[in-house]
Write an enzyme that holds these catalytic residues in place. Sequence first.
Site, PDB file in Angstrom:
ATOM      1  N   VAL A 144     -22.217 -13.019  20.703  1.00  0.00           N
ATOM      2  CA  VAL A 144     -22.561 -13.279  19.306  1.00  0.00           C
ATOM      3  C   VAL A 144     -23.410 -12.142  18.743  1.00  0.00           C
ATOM      4  O   VAL A 144     -23.254 -11.743  17.581  1.00  0.00           O
ATOM      5  CB  VAL A 144     -23.295 -14.632  19.159  1.00  0.00           C
ATOM      6  N   CYS A 145     -24.293 -11.583  19.562  1.00  0.00           N
ATOM      7  CA  CYS A 145     -25.243 -10.564  19.097  1.00  0.00           C
ATOM      8  C   CYS A 145     -24.595  -9.381  18.367  1.00  0.00           C
ATOM      9  O   CYS A 145     -25.045  -9.015  17.284  1.00  0.00           O
ATOM     10  CB  CYS A 145     -26.106 -10.078  20.249  1.00  0.00           C
ATOM     11  N   PRO A 146     -23.536  -8.773  18.906  1.00  0.00           N
ATOM     12  CA  PRO A 146     -22.963  -7.637  18.185  1.00  0.00           C
ATOM     13  C   PRO A 146     -22.369  -8.015  16.831  1.00  0.00           C
ATOM     14  O   PRO A 146     -22.396  -7.217  15.897  1.00  0.00           O
ATOM     15  CB  PRO A 146     -21.897  -7.081  19.133  1.00  0.00           C
TER      16      PRO A 146
END
Length: 187
Positions: A46-48
């Site tokens: 999810v972070c990118p």
Amino acid sequence: MSLINKEVSDFKTDGYLNGKFITVSKDDIMGKWSVFFFYPADFTFVCPTELEDLQSIYDKFKEAGCEIYSVSADTHYTHKAWHDTSESIKKIEYPMLADPTHKLARDFDVLIEEDGVAERGSFIVNPEGKIVAYEVTSGNVGRNAEELFRKLQACQFVYEYGDEVCPARWKPGEKTLKPGIDLVGAI
């Protein structure tokens, strides 16, 4: 306990920006608007998507006089490795702060102690170094950069015009409310 109006504690940390290792401290955030954007870890799923979403409107934040600081428990070396290998992260033009000692995550109260990573926390910090808005969400739920930017604009408006407040979905140029005046007869 609420973090609203909490002053960011003194800090000095390494980071990565545009191919270089940098150092960022509390002195660097004073006198301007900042967003601290905590995420669990580099090389995740999810972070990118969130960091790329922020990058897509980074120019709007800069035009509004606000710097974005993404923060994870990873080192600045890990940030560089991620930047060098990920097509999404190669686009990032804002500082990626390293928090391997968890000092920032503890100060912003987003550290998941047993995992050694941060929750997804977005914090808007005013020029006095105080938190004026924040949101913490579950690690499996991504955030929306446009909504964060709208909140920044509302916080800036209230900071400048303290006698007015911004209703839901407010955007610059729209009607604000004046407590005591707009509420008369509302009951």
